[in-house]
Design a protein around this motif. Structure first.
Motif, PDB file in Angstrom:
ATOM      1  N   LYS A 126       0.829  -1.202   0.000  1.00 35.93           N
ATOM      2  CA  LYS A 126       0.000   0.000   0.000  1.00 35.93           C
ATOM      3  C   LYS A 126       0.869   1.260   0.000  1.00 35.93           C
ATOM      4  CE  LYS A 126      -3.116  -0.039   3.148  1.00 35.93           C
ATOM      5  NZ  LYS A 126      -3.727   0.106   4.510  1.00 35.93           N
ATOM      6  N   ARG A 127       1.904   1.267   0.834  1.00 34.76           N
ATOM      7  CA  ARG A 127       2.716   2.475   1.002  1.00 34.76           C
ATOM      8  C   ARG A 127       3.826   2.599  -0.046  1.00 34.76           C
ATOM      9  NH1 ARG A 127       3.315   3.513   7.521  1.00 34.76           N
ATOM     10  NH2 ARG A 127       1.617   2.150   8.217  1.00 34.76           N
ATOM     11  N   PHE A 128       4.315   1.453  -0.522  1.00 36.80           N
ATOM     12  CA  PHE A 128       5.406   1.454  -1.513  1.00 36.80           C
ATOM     13  C   PHE A 128       5.024   0.535  -2.664  1.00 36.80           C
ATOM     14  CE2 PHE A 128       7.185   1.624   2.843  1.00 36.80           C
ATOM     15  CZ  PHE A 128       7.631   2.945   2.846  1.00 36.80           C
ATOM     16  N   PRO A 129       4.049   0.903  -3.466  1.00 39.03           N
ATOM     17  CA  PRO A 129       3.528   0.009  -4.515  1.00 39.03           C
ATOM     18  C   PRO A 129       4.562  -0.325  -5.576  1.00 39.03           C
ATOM     19  CG  PRO A 129       2.659   2.247  -4.751  1.00 39.03           C
ATOM     20  CD  PRO A 129       3.366   2.214  -3.440  1.00 39.03           C
ATOM     21  N   GLY A 130       4.421  -1.552  -6.106  1.00 40.24           N
ATOM     22  CA  GLY A 130       5.233  -1.962  -7.251  1.00 40.24           C
ATOM     23  C   GLY A 130       6.559  -2.608  -6.926  1.00 40.24           C
ATOM     24  N   ILE A 131       6.902  -2.725  -5.632  1.00 37.67           N
ATOM     25  CA  ILE A 131       8.180  -3.333  -5.266  1.00 37.67           C
ATOM     26  C   ILE A 131       7.978  -4.820  -4.975  1.00 37.67           C
ATOM     27  CG2 ILE A 131      10.097  -3.320  -3.622  1.00 37.67           C
ATOM     28  CD1 ILE A 131       9.630  -0.372  -3.181  1.00 37.67           C
ATOM     29  N   THR A 132       8.833  -5.650  -5.561  1.00 34.51           N
ATOM     30  CA  THR A 132       8.785  -7.092  -5.331  1.00 34.51           C
ATOM     31  C   THR A 132       8.927  -7.410  -3.845  1.00 34.51           C
ATOM     32  OG1 THR A 132       9.590  -7.756  -7.511  1.00 34.51           O
ATOM     33  CG2 THR A 132      10.087  -9.250  -5.696  1.00 34.51           C
ATOM     34  N   ILE A 133       8.206  -8.432  -3.398  1.00 37.60           N
ATOM     35  CA  ILE A 133       8.261  -8.863  -2.003  1.00 37.60           C
ATOM     36  C   ILE A 133       8.620 -10.343  -1.942  1.00 37.60           C
ATOM     37  CG2 ILE A 133       6.908  -9.271   0.096  1.00 37.60           C
ATOM     38  CD1 ILE A 133       5.250  -6.811  -0.618  1.00 37.60           C
ATOM     39  N   LEU A 134       9.566 -10.693  -1.076  1.00 39.97           N
ATOM     40  CA  LEU A 134       9.866 -12.083  -0.765  1.00 39.97           C
ATOM     41  C   LEU A 134       9.634 -12.283   0.729  1.00 39.97           C
ATOM     42  CD1 LEU A 134      10.928 -14.940  -1.272  1.00 39.97           C
ATOM     43  CD2 LEU A 134      13.263 -14.045  -1.012  1.00 39.97           C
ATOM     44  N   GLY A 135       8.619 -13.069   1.055  1.00 35.70           N
ATOM     45  CA  GLY A 135       8.300 -13.353   2.448  1.00 35.70           C
ATOM     46  C   GLY A 135       8.567 -14.810   2.774  1.00 35.70           C
ATOM     47  N   GLU A 136       8.922 -15.083   4.020  1.00 36.28           N
ATOM     48  CA  GLU A 136       9.250 -16.452   4.402  1.00 36.28           C
ATOM     49  C   GLU A 136       8.090 -17.415   4.162  1.00 36.28           C
ATOM     50  OE1 GLU A 136      10.874 -19.151   8.132  1.00 36.28           O
ATOM     51  OE2 GLU A 136      10.412 -17.035   8.479  1.00 36.28           O
ATOM     52  N   ALA A 194      17.753 -15.707   3.067  1.00 34.71           N
ATOM     53  CA  ALA A 194      17.957 -14.277   2.832  1.00 34.71           C
ATOM     54  C   ALA A 194      17.128 -13.424   3.788  1.00 34.71           C
ATOM     55  CB  ALA A 194      17.621 -13.926   1.382  1.00 34.71           C
ATOM     56  N   TRP A 195      15.869 -13.834   4.033  1.00 33.80           N
ATOM     57  CA  TRP A 195      15.014 -13.019   4.900  1.00 33.80           C
ATOM     58  C   TRP A 195      15.484 -13.030   6.358  1.00 33.80           C
ATOM     59  CZ3 TRP A 195      12.670 -17.038   1.925  1.00 33.80           C
ATOM     60  CH2 TRP A 195      12.581 -18.280   2.580  1.00 33.80           C
ATOM     61  N   ASP A 196      16.258 -14.044   6.749  1.00 32.00           N
ATOM     62  CA  ASP A 196      16.783 -14.103   8.116  1.00 32.00           C
ATOM     63  C   ASP A 196      17.882 -13.084   8.356  1.00 32.00           C
ATOM     64  OD1 ASP A 196      15.340 -16.453   9.135  1.00 32.00           O
ATOM     65  OD2 ASP A 196      16.525 -17.591   7.698  1.00 32.00           O
TER      66      ASP A 196
END
Length: 252
Positions: free
Chosen positions: A53-63, A205-207
């Protein structure tokens, strides 16, 4: 991009996780000893929703949910919604939320929050590292014998066994080695001088994305086991105050 907004998101995710302690949570198994709880899932859902919502369009990698967006994107968020899930599941109050922004594979912004201790670690590339708004720096101890170290043991049995031998060598050469169960907090503890170094293999990487930036910005050194530049996606890290780095590489 404002780090204050990321701190706000991570702080509220921490409140959400703590609310699960009060209301109760369910535990699931991703592997034989690899746990996930609905607190992990709720935290990640909240963080990804707010970041999008705050930073649209950026790729996200979640655990928990994996990739959202292009894996080849220049910028990406790396999210560990609850680092230290095993601790959390057992009622051990040592866990955190970790969020980092990487540019071309290098962390440029990181936030790690321990909601139990109310400790908010933050860093931006070139801007230093902070704990609750106060500048932090690595330890200035350069002697192994008086150094305290921390490591982690992965879920993979073969890698665990290999780290037992390393653990033994470093334990003999140092004041002690701790296994606390949260890689992101381990790195933050290196950054603020509570321990001299942390190492681990088969790490994600997320760690380490946010915590490794904390160490660098606090004046420390971060690399792989051979001293080469850290690659967040290669699953291997050695982070130290810089003064004991080469000595640890020899032992590892």
């Amino acid at each position: 991009m404002s780090i204050a907004e990321v701190i706000d998101i991570v702080s509220k995710a921490g409140e959400l996780v703590l609310s699960k302690v009060e209301s109760g949570f369910s535990i699931y198994h991703k592997g034989t000893i690899d746990l996930v709880t609905d607190a992990d899932k709720a935290s990640e859902e909240y963080i990804t929703t707010e970041l999008s919502k705050r930073f649209p369009g950026i790729t996200i990698l979640g655990e928990e949910e994996g990739w959202s967006g292009s894996q080849d994107a220049e910028y990406m968020w790396l999210i560990d919604p609850l680092d230290g899930t095993t601790n959390f599941a057992h009622g051990n109050p040592h866990y955190c939320i970790s969020v980092a922004l990487a540019k071309a594979g290098q962390s440029v912004l990181g936030v790690v929050y321990d909601p139990v201790a109310k400790e908010m670690f933050s860093a931006e590339a070139g801007g230093g590292a902070f704990l609750n708004g106060n500048r932090i720096r690595v330890s200035q101890n350069d002697k192994l014998q008086s150094s305290l170290f921390v490591t982690g043991f992965p879920y993979d049995a073969a890698t665990r066994k290999a780290n037992v031998a390393i653990f033994g060598r470093i334990m003999q050469a140092s004041q002690g080695v701790r296994v606390m169960g949260s890689a992101a907090l381990d790195l933050c503890y290196v950054a603020c001088g509570r321990v001299e170094a942390y190492w681990e293999r088969s790490i994600n990487a997320w760690d380490i994305a946010a915590g490794s930036l904390m160490v660098s910005e606090a004046g420390g050194q971060v690399s792989n086991y051979l001293g080469h530049e850290l690659n967040l996606f290669k699953g291997e890290i050695l982070a130290s105050n810089g003064l004991v780095h080469s000595q640890l590489m020899t032992l590892i």
